[in-house]
Design a protein around this motif. Structure first.
Motif, PDB file in Angstrom:
ATOM      1  N   SER A   1       0.834  -1.204   0.000  1.00 18.29           N
ATOM      2  CA  SER A   1       0.000   0.000   0.000  1.00 18.29           C
ATOM      3  C   SER A   1       0.865   1.249   0.000  1.00 18.29           C
ATOM      4  O   SER A   1       1.907   1.308   0.660  1.00 18.29           O
ATOM      5  CB  SER A   1      -0.915   0.016   1.227  1.00 18.29           C
ATOM      6  OG  SER A   1      -1.687   1.201   1.262  1.00 18.29           O
ATOM      7  N   LEU A   2       0.421   2.255  -0.748  1.00 17.12           N
ATOM      8  CA  LEU A   2       1.092   3.555  -0.798  1.00 17.12           C
ATOM      9  C   LEU A   2       0.460   4.507   0.212  1.00 17.12           C
ATOM     10  O   LEU A   2      -0.615   4.258   0.746  1.00 17.12           O
ATOM     11  CB  LEU A   2       0.983   4.139  -2.206  1.00 17.12           C
ATOM     12  CG  LEU A   2       1.619   3.314  -3.327  1.00 17.12           C
ATOM     13  CD1 LEU A   2       1.150   3.820  -4.676  1.00 17.12           C
ATOM     14  CD2 LEU A   2       3.128   3.367  -3.237  1.00 17.12           C
ATOM     15  N   GLY A   3       1.141   5.631   0.419  1.00 17.73           N
ATOM     16  CA  GLY A   3       0.609   6.622   1.340  1.00 17.73           C
ATOM     17  C   GLY A   3      -0.570   7.388   0.767  1.00 17.73           C
ATOM     18  O   GLY A   3      -1.528   7.706   1.476  1.00 17.73           O
ATOM     19  N   HIS A   4      -0.504   7.690  -0.548  1.00 15.15           N
ATOM     20  CA  HIS A   4      -1.604   8.435  -1.172  1.00 15.15           C
ATOM     21  C   HIS A   4      -1.626   8.136  -2.666  1.00 15.15           C
ATOM     22  O   HIS A   4      -0.587   8.048  -3.320  1.00 15.15           O
ATOM     23  CB  HIS A   4      -1.448   9.939  -0.954  1.00 15.15           C
ATOM     24  CG  HIS A   4      -2.693  10.706  -1.305  1.00 15.15           C
ATOM     25  ND1 HIS A   4      -3.792  10.772  -0.475  1.00 15.15           N
ATOM     26  CD2 HIS A   4      -3.032  11.414  -2.407  1.00 15.15           C
ATOM     27  CE1 HIS A   4      -4.740  11.502  -1.042  1.00 15.15           C
ATOM     28  NE2 HIS A   4      -4.300  11.892  -2.226  1.00 15.15           N
ATOM     29  N   VAL A   5      -2.829   8.002  -3.198  1.00 15.26           N
ATOM     30  CA  VAL A   5      -3.037   7.751  -4.622  1.00 15.26           C
ATOM     31  C   VAL A   5      -4.026   8.771  -5.160  1.00 15.26           C
ATOM     32  O   VAL A   5      -5.079   9.010  -4.546  1.00 15.26           O
ATOM     33  CB  VAL A   5      -3.570   6.323  -4.871  1.00 15.26           C
ATOM     34  CG1 VAL A   5      -3.981   6.146  -6.329  1.00 15.26           C
ATOM     35  CG2 VAL A   5      -2.526   5.286  -4.497  1.00 15.26           C
ATOM     36  N   VAL A   6      -3.694   9.369  -6.305  1.00 14.30           N
ATOM     37  CA  VAL A   6      -4.628  10.245  -7.013  1.00 14.30           C
ATOM     38  C   VAL A   6      -5.124   9.492  -8.236  1.00 14.30           C
ATOM     39  O   VAL A   6      -4.322   9.029  -9.065  1.00 14.30           O
ATOM     40  CB  VAL A   6      -3.956  11.564  -7.441  1.00 14.30           C
ATOM     41  CG1 VAL A   6      -4.908  12.384  -8.305  1.00 14.30           C
ATOM     42  CG2 VAL A   6      -3.542  12.366  -6.227  1.00 14.30           C
ATOM     43  N   LEU A   7      -6.423   9.337  -8.356  1.00 14.40           N
ATOM     44  CA  LEU A   7      -7.041   8.601  -9.455  1.00 14.40           C
ATOM     45  C   LEU A   7      -7.884   9.562 -10.280  1.00 14.40           C
ATOM     46  O   LEU A   7      -8.922  10.048  -9.811  1.00 14.40           O
ATOM     47  CB  LEU A   7      -7.902   7.463  -8.896  1.00 14.40           C
ATOM     48  CG  LEU A   7      -8.689   6.625  -9.900  1.00 14.40           C
ATOM     49  CD1 LEU A   7      -7.763   5.935 -10.881  1.00 14.40           C
ATOM     50  CD2 LEU A   7      -9.560   5.604  -9.170  1.00 14.40           C
ATOM     51  N   ASP A   8      -7.427   9.844 -11.497  1.00 15.51           N
ATOM     52  CA  ASP A   8      -8.134  10.810 -12.340  1.00 15.51           C
ATOM     53  C   ASP A   8      -8.964  10.089 -13.406  1.00 15.51           C
ATOM     54  O   ASP A   8      -8.660   8.967 -13.791  1.00 15.51           O
ATOM     55  CB  ASP A   8      -7.125  11.749 -13.021  1.00 15.51           C
ATOM     56  CG  ASP A   8      -7.759  13.084 -13.382  1.00 15.51           C
ATOM     57  OD1 ASP A   8      -8.997  13.211 -13.274  1.00 15.51           O
ATOM     58  OD2 ASP A   8      -7.025  14.008 -13.772  1.00 15.51           O
ATOM     59  N   GLU A   9     -10.012  10.772 -13.870  1.00 22.55           N
ATOM     60  CA  GLU A   9     -10.979  10.204 -14.817  1.00 22.55           C
ATOM     61  C   GLU A   9     -11.496   8.866 -14.280  1.00 22.55           C
ATOM     62  O   GLU A   9     -11.630   7.873 -15.006  1.00 22.55           O
ATOM     63  CB  GLU A   9     -10.345  10.044 -16.205  1.00 22.55           C
ATOM     64  CG  GLU A   9      -9.851  11.331 -16.824  1.00 22.55           C
ATOM     65  CD  GLU A   9     -10.955  12.342 -17.117  1.00 22.55           C
ATOM     66  OE1 GLU A   9     -12.149  11.961 -17.050  1.00 22.55           O
ATOM     67  OE2 GLU A   9     -10.633  13.518 -17.394  1.00 22.55           O
ATOM     68  N   ALA A  10     -11.816   8.872 -13.002  1.00 24.14           N
ATOM     69  CA  ALA A  10     -12.187   7.632 -12.314  1.00 24.14           C
ATOM     70  C   ALA A  10     -13.526   7.083 -12.772  1.00 24.14           C
ATOM     71  O   ALA A  10     -13.808   5.888 -12.571  1.00 24.14           O
ATOM     72  CB  ALA A  10     -12.219   7.876 -10.806  1.00 24.14           C
ATOM     73  N   GLN A  11     -14.355   7.911 -13.380  1.00 16.88           N
ATOM     74  CA  GLN A  11     -15.691   7.441 -13.761  1.00 16.88           C
ATOM     75  C   GLN A  11     -15.636   6.314 -14.792  1.00 16.88           C
ATOM     76  O   GLN A  11     -16.610   5.601 -14.988  1.00 16.88           O
ATOM     77  CB  GLN A  11     -16.533   8.600 -14.306  1.00 16.88           C
ATOM     78  CG  GLN A  11     -16.155   9.086 -15.703  1.00 16.88           C
ATOM     79  CD  GLN A  11     -14.954  10.000 -15.714  1.00 16.88           C
ATOM     80  OE1 GLN A  11     -14.560  10.516 -14.679  1.00 16.88           O
ATOM     81  NE2 GLN A  11     -14.368  10.215 -16.878  1.00 16.88           N
ATOM     82  N   ASP A  12     -14.506   6.134 -15.454  1.00 16.18           N
ATOM     83  CA  ASP A  12     -14.405   5.127 -16.511  1.00 16.18           C
ATOM     84  C   ASP A  12     -13.880   3.786 -16.034  1.00 16.18           C
ATOM     85  O   ASP A  12     -13.741   2.862 -16.838  1.00 16.18           O
ATOM     86  CB  ASP A  12     -13.495   5.647 -17.631  1.00 16.18           C
ATOM     87  CG  ASP A  12     -14.229   6.597 -18.561  1.00 16.18           C
ATOM     88  OD1 ASP A  12     -15.462   6.486 -18.656  1.00 16.18           O
ATOM     89  OD2 ASP A  12     -13.572   7.436 -19.186  1.00 16.18           O
ATOM     90  N   LEU A  13     -13.576   3.643 -14.752  1.00 15.41           N
ATOM     91  CA  LEU A  13     -13.004   2.390 -14.260  1.00 15.41           C
ATOM     92  C   LEU A  13     -14.079   1.334 -14.027  1.00 15.41           C
ATOM     93  O   LEU A  13     -15.203   1.652 -13.631  1.00 15.41           O
ATOM     94  CB  LEU A  13     -12.239   2.626 -12.957  1.00 15.41           C
ATOM     95  CG  LEU A  13     -10.731   2.894 -13.094  1.00 15.41           C
ATOM     96  CD1 LEU A  13     -10.482   4.155 -13.893  1.00 15.41           C
ATOM     97  CD2 LEU A  13     -10.079   2.995 -11.730  1.00 15.41           C
ATOM     98  N   SER A  14     -13.709   0.087 -14.248  1.00 16.63           N
ATOM     99  CA  SER A  14     -14.589  -1.026 -13.904  1.00 16.63           C
ATOM    100  C   SER A  14     -14.466  -1.305 -12.414  1.00 16.63           C
ATOM    101  O   SER A  14     -13.489  -0.898 -11.768  1.00 16.63           O
ATOM    102  CB  SER A  14     -14.190  -2.271 -14.690  1.00 16.63           C
ATOM    103  OG  SER A  14     -12.954  -2.795 -14.198  1.00 16.63           O
TER     104      SER A  14
END
Length: 707
Positions: A477-490
């Motif tokens: 696990s990482l300390g922080h993750v930024v996930l962009d354009e997340a609406q397209d993920l399964s």
């Protein structure tokens, strides 16, 4: 409206600000020289520590670079004077009350600050103070630059005499310099918004590290920039903690990542990894295959997690239940004594490990120790005094190793997934009550490959393998993750990302209305559940700064058809003539598009020609014939041309000063269904910063015209 002060030779305040800029630049050069001159030859215990320290110093030196054309500071705060209004002996009246706000901290030779990092607590009022809530600020000053040279300033008096007459704060009405910075032509990669962060954006940027934040952002609201500035802020506020855990930015594709890659370095953050979901999970795999829409939909479904869990555990054989699973128990020879663990006890040990929900690999490592412990219990009952070394020795005996291999065989994640997708009986056993026969048939390979190396893995397969890998051994696990354009993920992709921040936090960025995959997110609560962050706060950004009001209003006509629950975005920018819709004859279409490109290139800034994928070759030929050089998405940083030809499927997240949209109906028709097509159209309509020209020969979609 705040009073703007244009450059003037007689303007002594402007001269004073230029002098402070020159002094600050000199101080920054001195800080860099000091870092370069550090001698670490005798300060480390070994060469490993020396290399780590040298690497940190190199990053420090790079972070202290004075970037050409990038303002060192962009604002100033003058705080309210002490109650008695008097300065102490030897102090100027503004000592301790005036702070210059910039991209990084700069101090003079005595250590006194000349520029305050925008992330420091004292800088927060620069973004949030208003006349209604001045937060101790008397005056806020913004600076205007041309090519790195300070050319103007603009003041807002928030408290004290004259504050009632000086106009509204930027929270309500942007000043001239603020508008100019927002509307500045875009050429090349995405730039930071550190000088123009708005109060609602700043609240997200400075949200606590411990919590996950989900940002539902309409086009032009700056959600991507907010996410990147949040990374920079968190690295400033929690550097040591994040240095241990790591930080990751995940974007939808490589073109998008190339577009945003300069934002964090411009803010002094050089060590943040940026990747895509496909790259994140494709460890050691070559992605060469492509799924049918039906197969991709099933493989991306969250139910596949249960199918994989069953598949991973399918190889475990419980003694006493499965024929041949250590049917005679385990007999360990120690010297002249023989110690036997019977079948029923082995079965109890295995069932207990299965019931604890341990990862497959952890349970497999625990099994020999549990068998050895059962042997030690017998030794102690017989009057012996075994210790831990004895238990470890028993766990390594051939008899115990053979039993473990038989009962709990090793699992290779890729081989397991290949078997699941190739063996109809195995899939049926693992998917019973989870997937329908039709869904099972959709993911079965018609021609199974001969082994893992010959498999043509698809992106969805890689996610399944990643899930299986985590079932065997925990993902770090990482300390922080930024996930962009997340609406397209399964759902399965959300799970893959969630594993990377299971003990950390995340910033999730997206727009439900821009979902263009078959499994696009319907609501954030469900998506955040798949991510493993159901408690995340959802913040909505609806006030746009990038897209002109006329353009966003036109695109918002599609919202009732594509996202009826979302409120239409508003824009702080009104730009007459920003939208042009041109109907042409079919035989004139390419010529009209070329003419629109020429017209846009006559102005300033970047130009994006967006079209359905099957229209791109014809448009490229037309541009070449007309002598108009053009780039592909992601090549904007080369500076070779100002015009980019963008397939509609790659337009998400990009922005251009002027956009020419070719044939909206073709954009819609290129997608598998109308709703997805209209969402893709919504994306393409909202890429423009200054102007949008729509060229069409076919009838426009009904949802766009209303007739």
């Amino acid at each position: 409206m705040p009073a703007a002060h244009p450059p003037s030779p007689a303007d002594s305040p402007l001269d004073a600000e230029r002098a402070h800029l020159a002094s600050s630049r000199a101080a920054l050069r001195a800080m860099r020289a000091e870092a370069e001159a550090l001698d670490i030859s005798d300060v480390t215990a070994n060469w490993v520590n020396a290399e780590v320290l040298r690497s940190e110093i190199e990053l420090r030196v790079k972070a202290l670079a004075d970037l050409a054309g990038t303002p060192l500071f962009f604002g100033r705060l003058d705080l309210e004077a002490p109650e008695d209004g008097k300065a102490e002996d030897g102090e100027r009246e503004d000592d301790g009350r005036r702070f210059y706000i910039g991209r990084r901290h700069v101090h003079d030779a005595a250590g006194d600050p000349m520029v305050i990092d925008w992330r420091a607590p004292v800088s927060q009022p620069f973004y949030r103070a208003s006349r209604q809530d001045p937060q101790g600020v008397e005056l806020r000053r913004r600076f205007g630059y041309e090519g790195g040279e300070l050319t103007a300033y603009e003041d807002e008096r928030l408290s004290g005499p004259g504050s009632e007459e000086d106009g509204e704060g930027t929270g309500e009405a942007a000043g001239a310099l603020l508008r100019r910075e927002i509307e500045r032509p875009r050429v090349g990669p995405m730039r930071d918004i550190v000088a123009t962060i708005q109060p609602e954006q700043d609240e997200i940027v400075r949200a606590a590290l411990g919590g996950t934040v989900c940002v539902q952002g309409a086009p032009g609201t700056g959600k991507t920039a907010v996410g990147l500035h949040r990374v920079a802020y968190l690295l400033y506020a929690h550097r040591e903690r994040l240095a241990r855990g790591g930080t990751l930015v995940i974007g939808p594709n490589r073109s998008f990542l190339r577009y945003i890659e300069q934002v964090l370095p411009a803010l002094g953050e050089l060590a943040v990894r940026q990747t895509t979901v496909d790259e994140l999970v494709a460890e050691g795999l070559e992605i060469r295959g492509e799924d049918s829409p039906a197969a991709a939909l099933v493989k991306g479904d969250a139910r596949m997690a249960e199918v994989l869990r069953r598949a991973v555990r399918a190889g475990v054989r419980v003694p006493g239940e499965d024929p041949g699973a250590a049917a005679e128990g385990v007999t360990v020879v120690r010297g002249s004594r023989r110690w036997r663990v019977p079948v029923h006890e082995l079965g109890e040990i295995v069932r207990e490990l299965l019931g604890r929900g341990l990862r497959y690999g952890s349970a497999r490592e625990a099994l020999p120790q549990r068998i050895a412990h059962a042997v030690l219990v017998r030794m102690e009952a017989a009057g012996e005094a075994p210790d831990d070394r004895t238990q470890n020795a028993v766990a390594r005996t051939p008899a115990v190793k053979a039993a473990v291999k038989e009962i709990w065989p090793p699992v290779d994640p890729a081989r397991l997934v290949l078997r699941l997708l190739s063996d109809a009986e195995f899939l049926a056993a693992c998917a019973e009550g989870v997937l329908t026969p039709q869904e099972q048939a959709a993911i079965l390979l018609e021609r199974p490959p001969r082994g893992v190396k010959a498999a043509r893995w698809s992106p969805a397969d890689a996610v399944l393998i990643d899930e299986a890998r985590d079932l065997v051994e925990r993902t770090g696990s990482l300390g922080h993750v930024v996930l962009d354009e997340a609406q397209d993920l399964s759902p399965m992709q959300y799970r893959a990302v969630g594993r990377r921040c299971s003990t950390g936090s995340a910033t999730v960025l997206g727009d439900i209305a821009q979902g263009t995959t078959p499994w696009a997110t319907a609501d954030w609560a469900t998506a955040l559940g798949h991510l493993g962050k159901p408690e995340a706060e959802v913040a909505e950004l609806t006030r746009g700064f990038r897209v002109p009001g006329e353009v966003i209003a036109y695109a918002s006509r599609l919202l009732p058809a594509i996202a009826p629950g979302l409120a239409p975005a508003t824009s702080v920018r009104a730009s007459a003539g920003a939208l042009r819709v041109r109907a042409v004859e079919p035989e004139e279409r390419e010529a009209a598009v070329v003419a629109a490109c020429r017209e846009a290139l006559a102005g300033e800034g970047s130009v994006g020609l967006i079209a359905a994928g099957d229209r791109v070759p014809a448009l490229a030929a037309a541009l070449d014939a007309a002598g108009l050089g053009h780039l592909s998405p992601g090549e904007e940083t080369s500076g070779a041309a100002r015009l980019t030809l963008v397939p509609a499927a790659l337009a998400k997240g990009l922005e251009y000063d002027h956009v020419i949209l070719d044939e909206p109906t073709a954009v819609v028709a290129a997608e598998p269904d109308e709703r997805t097509g209209l969402r893709r159209l919504y994306v393409t309509l909202t890429r423009a910063v200054s102007g949008l020209t729509v060229v069409h020969a076919e009838r426009l979609p009904l949802a766009l015209t209303g007739r």
